[in-house]
Motif scaffolding. Structure first.
Motif, PDB file in Angstrom:
ATOM      1  N   LEU B  45      48.621  41.455  46.417  1.00 38.00           N
ATOM      2  CA  LEU B  45      47.712  40.363  46.066  1.00 38.00           C
ATOM      3  C   LEU B  45      47.111  40.601  44.687  1.00 38.00           C
ATOM      4  CD1 LEU B  45      45.844  39.726  49.441  1.00 38.00           C
ATOM      5  CD2 LEU B  45      47.241  38.076  48.191  1.00 38.00           C
ATOM      6  N   SER B  46      46.716  41.827  44.448  1.00 37.26           N
ATOM      7  CA  SER B  46      46.084  42.137  43.173  1.00 37.26           C
ATOM      8  C   SER B  46      47.067  41.974  42.019  1.00 37.26           C
ATOM      9  CB  SER B  46      45.544  43.568  43.221  1.00 37.26           C
ATOM     10  OG  SER B  46      44.882  43.884  42.030  1.00 37.26           O
ATOM     11  N   MET B  47      48.319  42.360  42.255  1.00 40.06           N
ATOM     12  CA  MET B  47      49.314  42.199  41.206  1.00 40.06           C
ATOM     13  C   MET B  47      49.611  40.727  40.939  1.00 40.06           C
ATOM     14  SD  MET B  47      51.905  45.332  42.067  1.00 40.06           S
ATOM     15  CE  MET B  47      53.254  44.458  41.287  1.00 40.06           C
ATOM     16  N   ALA B  48      49.631  39.938  42.022  1.00 40.64           N
ATOM     17  CA  ALA B  48      49.860  38.498  41.859  1.00 40.64           C
ATOM     18  C   ALA B  48      48.708  37.875  41.071  1.00 40.64           C
ATOM     19  CB  ALA B  48      49.990  37.839  43.232  1.00 40.64           C
ATOM     20  N   LEU B  49      47.504  38.338  41.366  1.00 40.82           N
ATOM     21  CA  LEU B  49      46.341  37.847  40.631  1.00 40.82           C
ATOM     22  C   LEU B  49      46.449  38.213  39.153  1.00 40.82           C
ATOM     23  CD1 LEU B  49      43.518  36.666  40.465  1.00 40.82           C
ATOM     24  CD2 LEU B  49      42.604  38.801  41.385  1.00 40.82           C
ATOM     25  N   ASP B  50      46.835  39.454  38.885  1.00 40.03           N
ATOM     26  CA  ASP B  50      47.040  39.883  37.496  1.00 40.03           C
ATOM     27  C   ASP B  50      48.017  38.957  36.776  1.00 40.03           C
ATOM     28  OD1 ASP B  50      45.361  42.066  37.501  1.00 40.03           O
ATOM     29  OD2 ASP B  50      46.909  43.469  38.139  1.00 40.03           O
ATOM     30  N   LEU B  53      46.397  35.648  36.018  1.00 36.64           N
ATOM     31  CA  LEU B  53      45.398  35.735  34.951  1.00 36.64           C
ATOM     32  C   LEU B  53      46.040  35.968  33.590  1.00 36.64           C
ATOM     33  CD1 LEU B  53      42.639  37.849  36.737  1.00 36.64           C
ATOM     34  CD2 LEU B  53      42.682  35.384  36.325  1.00 36.64           C
ATOM     35  N   SER B  54      47.111  36.735  33.575  1.00 38.41           N
ATOM     36  CA  SER B  54      47.705  37.082  32.277  1.00 38.41           C
ATOM     37  C   SER B  54      48.273  35.847  31.583  1.00 38.41           C
ATOM     38  CB  SER B  54      48.789  38.150  32.450  1.00 38.41           C
ATOM     39  OG  SER B  54      49.963  37.565  32.946  1.00 38.41           O
ATOM     40  N   LYS B  55      48.640  34.842  32.389  1.00 36.35           N
ATOM     41  CA  LYS B  55      49.114  33.598  31.774  1.00 36.35           C
ATOM     42  C   LYS B  55      47.987  32.901  31.021  1.00 36.35           C
ATOM     43  CE  LYS B  55      50.560  31.241  35.068  1.00 36.35           C
ATOM     44  NZ  LYS B  55      51.089  30.010  35.609  1.00 36.35           N
ATOM     45  N   HIS B  56      46.765  33.254  31.373  1.00 37.98           N
ATOM     46  CA  HIS B  56      45.609  32.680  30.682  1.00 37.98           C
ATOM     47  C   HIS B  56      44.968  33.718  29.751  1.00 37.98           C
ATOM     48  CE1 HIS B  56      45.587  29.100  33.323  1.00 37.98           C
ATOM     49  NE2 HIS B  56      45.987  29.927  34.255  1.00 37.98           N
ATOM     50  N   LEU B  58      43.976  36.736  30.339  1.00 38.29           N
ATOM     51  CA  LEU B  58      42.820  37.413  30.927  1.00 38.29           C
ATOM     52  C   LEU B  58      43.281  38.625  31.729  1.00 38.29           C
ATOM     53  CD1 LEU B  58      40.338  34.730  32.352  1.00 38.29           C
ATOM     54  CD2 LEU B  58      39.881  36.485  30.649  1.00 38.29           C
ATOM     55  N   LEU B  59      42.399  39.607  31.821  1.00 31.87           N
ATOM     56  CA  LEU B  59      42.624  40.750  32.700  1.00 31.87           C
ATOM     57  C   LEU B  59      41.590  40.677  33.814  1.00 31.87           C
ATOM     58  CD1 LEU B  59      43.091  43.403  29.921  1.00 31.87           C
ATOM     59  CD2 LEU B  59      44.867  42.465  31.414  1.00 31.87           C
ATOM     60  N   GLN B  60      41.925  41.304  34.962  1.00 29.71           N
ATOM     61  CA  GLN B  60      41.070  41.173  36.137  1.00 29.71           C
ATOM     62  C   GLN B  60      39.616  41.546  35.877  1.00 29.71           C
ATOM     63  OE1 GLN B  60      41.501  42.478  40.490  1.00 29.71           O
ATOM     64  NE2 GLN B  60      43.615  42.411  39.812  1.00 29.71           N
ATOM     65  N   GLY B  61      39.409  42.683  35.216  1.00 32.01           N
ATOM     66  CA  GLY B  61      38.041  43.137  34.987  1.00 32.01           C
ATOM     67  C   GLY B  61      37.218  42.110  34.237  1.00 32.01           C
ATOM     68  N   ARG B  62      37.790  41.602  33.162  1.00 33.34           N
ATOM     69  CA  ARG B  62      37.064  40.617  32.357  1.00 33.34           C
ATOM     70  C   ARG B  62      36.831  39.319  33.131  1.00 33.34           C
ATOM     71  NH1 ARG B  62      40.328  41.489  26.613  1.00 33.34           N
ATOM     72  NH2 ARG B  62      39.787  43.686  26.421  1.00 33.34           N
ATOM     73  N   TRP B  63      37.833  38.938  33.922  1.00 32.06           N
ATOM     74  CA  TRP B  63      37.721  37.714  34.708  1.00 32.06           C
ATOM     75  C   TRP B  63      36.587  37.818  35.726  1.00 32.06           C
ATOM     76  CZ3 TRP B  63      39.531  37.167  40.018  1.00 32.06           C
ATOM     77  CH2 TRP B  63      39.579  35.851  40.472  1.00 32.06           C
ATOM     78  N   TRP B  64      36.462  38.961  36.383  1.00 31.84           N
ATOM     79  CA  TRP B  64      35.364  39.151  37.326  1.00 31.84           C
ATOM     80  C   TRP B  64      34.022  39.000  36.639  1.00 31.84           C
ATOM     81  CZ3 TRP B  64      36.138  38.502  42.152  1.00 31.84           C
ATOM     82  CH2 TRP B  64      37.288  38.967  42.800  1.00 31.84           C
ATOM     83  N   MET B 134      40.501  28.865  37.125  1.00 30.58           N
ATOM     84  CA  MET B 134      40.149  28.803  38.542  1.00 30.58           C
ATOM     85  C   MET B 134      41.002  27.814  39.347  1.00 30.58           C
ATOM     86  SD  MET B 134      38.005  31.190  38.732  1.00 30.58           S
ATOM     87  CE  MET B 134      37.209  31.079  40.335  1.00 30.58           C
ATOM     88  N   PRO B 135      41.254  26.597  38.858  1.00 31.81           N
ATOM     89  CA  PRO B 135      42.100  25.698  39.651  1.00 31.81           C
ATOM     90  C   PRO B 135      43.481  26.297  39.913  1.00 31.81           C
ATOM     91  CG  PRO B 135      40.945  24.467  37.957  1.00 31.81           C
ATOM     92  CD  PRO B 135      40.708  25.916  37.664  1.00 31.81           C
ATOM     93  N   ASP B 136      44.025  26.970  38.901  1.00 33.17           N
ATOM     94  CA  ASP B 136      45.328  27.611  39.063  1.00 33.17           C
ATOM     95  C   ASP B 136      45.246  28.704  40.130  1.00 33.17           C
ATOM     96  OD1 ASP B 136      47.933  28.354  38.624  1.00 33.17           O
ATOM     97  OD2 ASP B 136      47.511  29.522  36.814  1.00 33.17           O
TER      98      ASP B 136
END
Lengths: 174, 174
Positions: B45-50, B53-56, B58-64, B134-136
């Motif tokens: 799940l975390s990798m899918a989230l990465d 986010l990377s398409k936008h 962004l990295l997870q830490g910054r996004w949080w 977020m919508p994505d």
DNA sequence: TTGACATAATTAGGAAACTAATTATAATGT
DNA sequence: ACATTATAATTAGTTTCCTAATTATGTCAA
């Protein structure tokens, strides 16, 4: 890969989730709550595991390598195979093996049949390290999970299976 | 903290688990299987989230961090508070905020009342970035979880709650 | 047989987390 | 008042991951 997660106490409240759902109609509130809780608990488990391993001077990545080697009948494998199974790059595996070899827990042996390749062997010291760590780890894990009935354990596994299969849909969305 | 995990396909087989349980009597086979599956799915799940986010950019830490700011009424918080909520050190938060500020997504503002402190504010560009991401993210999450009934979602959350409470036993074991 | 491509492992360089030390400011007790 | 202690943020240096490039060896087809 890094997993940075909100503290359990800072998961979004019902009210915050509703506010986000209002701005973003795509939001599925119970899906989000389940997802965040899952990441949260996994992070906690992983940190607890780190703490346990560090008392034995081990890091998670290296420990997984030792376990993979112990699974093999001849206690032996190859860097590329280990990297693949662990889901890290070969470069990363080179680093993990460097650390383990330096500590005498594994040994690199050349392969006459294919001189590009290297055999990685769990040493007696490596096996001894596992024999020290695993009982500790297994005892803690048993305690940590003892609140779950067998029914809940199998429920958890089947639910996780559904999510993991659902993950394939993740990438197909655009 | 790093989470390195076996690929789903390389979780231990029933036979391997039995072999380990024979060597280490402390092992609780169904607890281990559930634990590994949980870490595995969370990693996926975390990798899918990465990837999302990377398409936008962004990295997870910054996004949080952006999300935590958006939760606030005045879109504002302090580095130490953000670090606490995200479960990272203040030093790490300084780095995350540097990156976000460089991208114009947040802004550092001085606090007259306490000149040691800094207020971090989500900028219009930061809000716009969230409105793009977020919508994505929510759409994908909805798809990914759609195979779970509401009953399963609440089962999952209560099971995870039991595990998380069980985690407190982890540390007390020596 | 030899040129093109594939594969195994490593090295080099960069990103993002950590700990520990530093700087600046605030709060507190004598 | 002022020395001590606490707090907020940052900087410095280390670790471990990553990607991309490199080195060495193997495979295959014209």
């Amino acid at each position: 890969m890094w997993l940075t997660m909100l503290q359990l106490s800072d998961l979004p409240t019902e009210e915050i989730l509703q506010r986000f759902a209002q701005r973003y109609p795509e939001a599925d509130v119970t899906a989000i709550a389940s997802f965040l809780m899952l990441l949260r608990v996994a992070t906690d488990l992983s940190m607890a595991l780190d703490a346990c391993l560090s008392k034995h001077d081990l890091l998670q990545g290296r420990w997984w390598v030792l376990i993979l080697l112990m699974r093999e009948q001849d206690l032996t494998s190859q860097p590329s195979v280990l990297a693949e199974k662990l889901g890290v790059t070969r470069a990363t595996m080179t680093g993990l093996l460097d650390g383990l070899e330096q500590g005498g827990l594994v040994q690199r042996e050349s392969v006459p049949q294919d001189r590009r390749s290297v055999q990685i062997k769990l040493t007696a010291a490596g096996q001894a390290k596992l024999d020290a760590v695993m009982p500790d780890y297994y005892s803690r894990l048993r305690l940590c999970m003892q609140g779950l009935s067998e029914r809940q354990r199998s429920d958890l596994q089947s639910i996780l299976g559904v999510i993991d299969r659902g993950l394939s849909a993740w990438d197909f969305h655009q």
